[in-house]
Motif scaffolding. Structure first.
Motif, PDB file in Angstrom:
ATOM      1  N   SER A 183       0.810  -1.214   0.000  1.00  0.00           N
ATOM      2  CA  SER A 183       0.000   0.000   0.000  1.00  0.00           C
ATOM      3  C   SER A 183       0.846   1.269   0.000  1.00  0.00           C
ATOM      4  O   SER A 183       0.391   2.318  -0.452  1.00  0.00           O
ATOM      5  N   ASN A 184       2.081   1.202   0.514  1.00  0.00           N
ATOM      6  CA  ASN A 184       2.935   2.389   0.583  1.00  0.00           C
ATOM      7  C   ASN A 184       4.027   2.344  -0.481  1.00  0.00           C
ATOM      8  O   ASN A 184       5.174   2.739  -0.243  1.00  0.00           O
ATOM      9  N   TYR A 185       3.670   1.867  -1.662  1.00  0.00           N
ATOM     10  CA  TYR A 185       4.642   1.723  -2.754  1.00  0.00           C
ATOM     11  C   TYR A 185       5.326   3.041  -3.097  1.00  0.00           C
ATOM     12  O   TYR A 185       6.550   3.101  -3.271  1.00  0.00           O
ATOM     13  N   ASP A 186       4.564   4.120  -3.209  1.00  0.00           N
ATOM     14  CA  ASP A 186       5.137   5.420  -3.588  1.00  0.00           C
ATOM     15  C   ASP A 186       6.176   5.888  -2.570  1.00  0.00           C
ATOM     16  O   ASP A 186       7.235   6.415  -2.947  1.00  0.00           O
ATOM     17  N   MET A 187       5.891   5.721  -1.295  1.00  0.00           N
ATOM     18  CA  MET A 187       6.825   6.136  -0.258  1.00  0.00           C
ATOM     19  C   MET A 187       8.111   5.309  -0.324  1.00  0.00           C
ATOM     20  O   MET A 187       9.215   5.838  -0.215  1.00  0.00           O
ATOM     21  N   GLN A 188       7.956   3.993  -0.540  1.00  0.00           N
ATOM     22  CA  GLN A 188       9.125   3.134  -0.668  1.00  0.00           C
ATOM     23  C   GLN A 188       9.955   3.529  -1.883  1.00  0.00           C
ATOM     24  O   GLN A 188      11.194   3.568  -1.829  1.00  0.00           O
ATOM     25  N   CYS A 189       9.287   3.829  -2.980  1.00  0.00           N
ATOM     26  CA  CYS A 189       9.975   4.247  -4.201  1.00  0.00           C
ATOM     27  C   CYS A 189      10.765   5.531  -3.968  1.00  0.00           C
ATOM     28  O   CYS A 189      11.935   5.642  -4.358  1.00  0.00           O
ATOM     29  N   ASN A 190      10.145   6.518  -3.327  1.00  0.00           N
ATOM     30  CA  ASN A 190      10.805   7.796  -3.075  1.00  0.00           C
ATOM     31  C   ASN A 190      12.034   7.623  -2.188  1.00  0.00           C
ATOM     32  O   ASN A 190      13.086   8.253  -2.420  1.00  0.00           O
ATOM     33  N   ASP A 191      11.928   6.793  -1.174  1.00  0.00           N
ATOM     34  CA  ASP A 191      13.072   6.550  -0.282  1.00  0.00           C
ATOM     35  C   ASP A 191      14.230   5.918  -1.053  1.00  0.00           C
ATOM     36  O   ASP A 191      15.401   6.304  -0.867  1.00  0.00           O
ATOM     37  N   LEU A 192      13.917   4.969  -1.912  1.00  0.00           N
ATOM     38  CA  LEU A 192      14.967   4.303  -2.682  1.00  0.00           C
ATOM     39  C   LEU A 192      15.618   5.249  -3.686  1.00  0.00           C
ATOM     40  O   LEU A 192      16.836   5.183  -3.912  1.00  0.00           O
ATOM     41  N   ILE A 193      14.832   6.133  -4.286  1.00  0.00           N
ATOM     42  CA  ILE A 193      15.395   7.108  -5.217  1.00  0.00           C
ATOM     43  C   ILE A 193      16.363   8.033  -4.482  1.00  0.00           C
ATOM     44  O   ILE A 193      17.426   8.399  -5.004  1.00  0.00           O
ATOM     45  N   ASN A 249      17.086  11.090 -14.217  1.00  0.00           N
ATOM     46  CA  ASN A 249      15.957  10.302 -14.700  1.00  0.00           C
ATOM     47  C   ASN A 249      15.806   9.079 -13.795  1.00  0.00           C
ATOM     48  O   ASN A 249      16.699   8.236 -13.734  1.00  0.00           O
ATOM     49  N   ALA A 250      14.673   8.999 -13.092  1.00  0.00           N
ATOM     50  CA  ALA A 250      14.473   7.937 -12.102  1.00  0.00           C
ATOM     51  C   ALA A 250      13.233   7.110 -12.433  1.00  0.00           C
ATOM     52  O   ALA A 250      12.269   7.610 -13.023  1.00  0.00           O
ATOM     53  N   SER A 251      13.259   5.843 -12.034  1.00  0.00           N
ATOM     54  CA  SER A 251      12.098   4.967 -12.203  1.00  0.00           C
ATOM     55  C   SER A 251      12.115   3.901 -11.125  1.00  0.00           C
ATOM     56  O   SER A 251      13.162   3.565 -10.577  1.00  0.00           O
ATOM     57  N   CYS A 252      10.934   3.362 -10.830  1.00  0.00           N
ATOM     58  CA  CYS A 252      10.804   2.281  -9.855  1.00  0.00           C
ATOM     59  C   CYS A 252      10.048   1.121 -10.492  1.00  0.00           C
ATOM     60  O   CYS A 252       9.205   1.315 -11.369  1.00  0.00           O
ATOM     61  N   SER A 253      10.347  -0.071 -10.020  1.00  0.00           N
ATOM     62  CA  SER A 253       9.661  -1.263 -10.506  1.00  0.00           C
ATOM     63  C   SER A 253       9.634  -2.295  -9.391  1.00  0.00           C
ATOM     64  O   SER A 253      10.314  -2.148  -8.370  1.00  0.00           O
ATOM     65  N   THR A 254       8.838  -3.341  -9.585  1.00  0.00           N
ATOM     66  CA  THR A 254       8.725  -4.383  -8.567  1.00  0.00           C
ATOM     67  C   THR A 254       8.968  -5.747  -9.181  1.00  0.00           C
ATOM     68  O   THR A 254       8.766  -5.958 -10.383  1.00  0.00           O
ATOM     69  N   ASN A 255       9.380  -6.651  -8.337  1.00  0.00           N
ATOM     70  CA  ASN A 255       9.523  -8.045  -8.715  1.00  0.00           C
ATOM     71  C   ASN A 255       8.893  -8.859  -7.600  1.00  0.00           C
ATOM     72  O   ASN A 255       9.447  -8.951  -6.508  1.00  0.00           O
ATOM     73  N   THR A 256       7.721  -9.402  -7.878  1.00  0.00           N
ATOM     74  CA  THR A 256       6.988 -10.144  -6.846  1.00  0.00           C
ATOM     75  C   THR A 256       7.487 -11.568  -6.792  1.00  0.00           C
ATOM     76  O   THR A 256       7.391 -12.312  -7.767  1.00  0.00           O
ATOM     77  N   ARG A 257       8.025 -11.928  -5.640  1.00  0.00           N
ATOM     78  CA  ARG A 257       8.444 -13.305  -5.417  1.00  0.00           C
ATOM     79  C   ARG A 257       7.546 -13.887  -4.338  1.00  0.00           C
ATOM     80  O   ARG A 257       7.804 -13.777  -3.150  1.00  0.00           O
ATOM     81  N   ASN A 258       6.431 -14.434  -4.775  1.00  0.00           N
ATOM     82  CA  ASN A 258       5.511 -14.996  -3.803  1.00  0.00           C
ATOM     83  C   ASN A 258       5.235 -16.463  -4.105  1.00  0.00           C
ATOM     84  O   ASN A 258       5.436 -16.930  -5.206  1.00  0.00           O
ATOM     85  N   VAL A 259       4.794 -17.146  -3.099  1.00  0.00           N
ATOM     86  CA  VAL A 259       4.447 -18.559  -3.236  1.00  0.00           C
ATOM     87  C   VAL A 259       2.946 -18.680  -3.031  1.00  0.00           C
ATOM     88  O   VAL A 259       2.436 -18.375  -1.965  1.00  0.00           O
ATOM     89  N   VAL A 260       2.253 -19.066  -4.062  1.00  0.00           N
ATOM     90  CA  VAL A 260       0.799 -19.165  -3.995  1.00  0.00           C
ATOM     91  C   VAL A 260       0.391 -20.615  -4.185  1.00  0.00           C
ATOM     92  O   VAL A 260       0.757 -21.250  -5.159  1.00  0.00           O
ATOM     93  N   GLN A 261      -0.332 -21.132  -3.242  1.00  0.00           N
ATOM     94  CA  GLN A 261      -0.838 -22.495  -3.337  1.00  0.00           C
ATOM     95  C   GLN A 261      -2.339 -22.453  -3.066  1.00  0.00           C
ATOM     96  O   GLN A 261      -2.783 -21.824  -2.117  1.00  0.00           O
ATOM     97  N   TYR A 262      -3.102 -23.106  -3.902  1.00  0.00           N
ATOM     98  CA  TYR A 262      -4.521 -23.177  -3.611  1.00  0.00           C
ATOM     99  C   TYR A 262      -5.117 -24.452  -4.200  1.00  0.00           C
ATOM    100  O   TYR A 262      -4.637 -24.983  -5.188  1.00  0.00           O
ATOM    101  N   ARG A 263      -6.128 -24.923  -3.527  1.00  0.00           N
ATOM    102  CA  ARG A 263      -6.847 -26.114  -3.970  1.00  0.00           C
ATOM    103  C   ARG A 263      -8.237 -25.686  -4.421  1.00  0.00           C
ATOM    104  O   ARG A 263      -8.921 -24.931  -3.728  1.00  0.00           O
ATOM    105  N   LEU A 264      -8.621 -26.133  -5.575  1.00  0.00           N
ATOM    106  CA  LEU A 264      -9.959 -25.856  -6.067  1.00  0.00           C
ATOM    107  C   LEU A 264     -10.703 -27.170  -6.172  1.00  0.00           C
ATOM    108  O   LEU A 264     -10.313 -28.053  -6.922  1.00  0.00           O
TER     109      LEU A 264
END
Length: 250
Positions: free
Chosen positions: A155-165, A194-209
């Motif tokens: 939810s605080n992506y923009d704040m995290q991006c600004n801190d990293l920049i 010239n600055a930019s931010c991006s994400t790399n989601t490393r998540n583990v998702v398991q579900y049974r249907l």
């Protein structure tokens, strides 16, 4: 006549002095630049999840019947999920796609009508990640047929991006100072950034249907041991900041 020559000579000398002054100023203003590329990153746990749950119904004879069946099931799923999210925290539920269409199959290279199919996709966004497994299980038990696009975010992506920049900018100035000093120069100021931010989601998702007919077939629901909720793990999200900076040097 002598006065005229003296005046012309004086003007010429003044012009020469002016030219020399301009050239000296131009030489003084001459400056080069250095360009550096820096980056910064961090890993954080997601606190928002978005999931798409679809209800598909069909009927071989009537589009109206397929539509009514879909509405009945979708209303049950929607109302149940609505009670499992917290609207005061920004959670929401909405319809993202609705489609009603005849379905055809091909037999001997001929298109033959098969059935009428209706699909209703419901998107749920919530900060209560620990309850997503329960939401999926509840939707499936009420007749949902598909779970798609399980997406985690922060939810605080923009704040995290600004801190990293900011971190990357400090690195850029340090490296530029080292480069300029090594070349016998010094930094005058910033030419461009010239600055930019991006994400790399490393998540583990398991579900049974489990289809509802499997749960009801042969008394499975009555004889099987109590199942825990669908395991959903958000993992971590890596946020990157990349910065290209040019500095004037003298």
């Amino acid at each position: 006549m002598k006065k005229v020559l003296i005046a012309v000579t004086a003007m010429a000398l003044m012009a020469g002095v002016t030219a020399i002054s301009v050239n000296a100023a131009e030489e003084k203003d001459m400056k080069g630049y250095v360009t550096v590329s820096t980056s910064a990153n961090t890993e954080i746990s997601p606190d928002v999840v978005e999931v798409s749950i679809a209800v598909k119904t069909s009927d071989a004879k009537s589009m109206q019947k397929a539509t009514l069946d879909n509405k009945e099931t979708s209303d049950k799923v929607y109302n149940a999920l609505k009670l499992m999210i917290d609207f005061t925290k920004g959670d929401y539920i909405k319809t993202s796609d609705y489609n009603a269409t005849p379905v055809y199959r091909y037999t001997n290279n001929r298109r033959v009508f098969d059935k009428y199919e209706v699909s209703n996709s419901i998107v749920v966004k919530t900060k209560n990640i620990s309850k997503v497994g329960d939401m999926i299980d509840k939707a499936i038990s009420l007749g949902a047929t598909d779970v798609n696009n399980l997406t985690f975010s922060v939810s605080n992506y923009d704040m995290q991006c600004n801190d990293l920049i900011g971190i990357a900018a400090k690195k850029a100035r340090t490296r530029a100072d080292i480069m300029a000093k090594s070349a016998g120069s010094y930094i005058l100021g910033v030419k461009s950034m010239n600055a930019s931010c991006s994400t790399n989601t490393r998540n583990v998702v398991q579900y049974r249907l489990m289809a509802k007919n499997m749960m009801a077939d042969g008394g499975v629901e009555a004889t099987a041991p109590q199942m825990s909720s669908t395991p959903i793990q958000g993992g971590v999200i890596k946020i990157y900041a990349n910065l290209d900076t040019s500095f004037f040097v003298k």
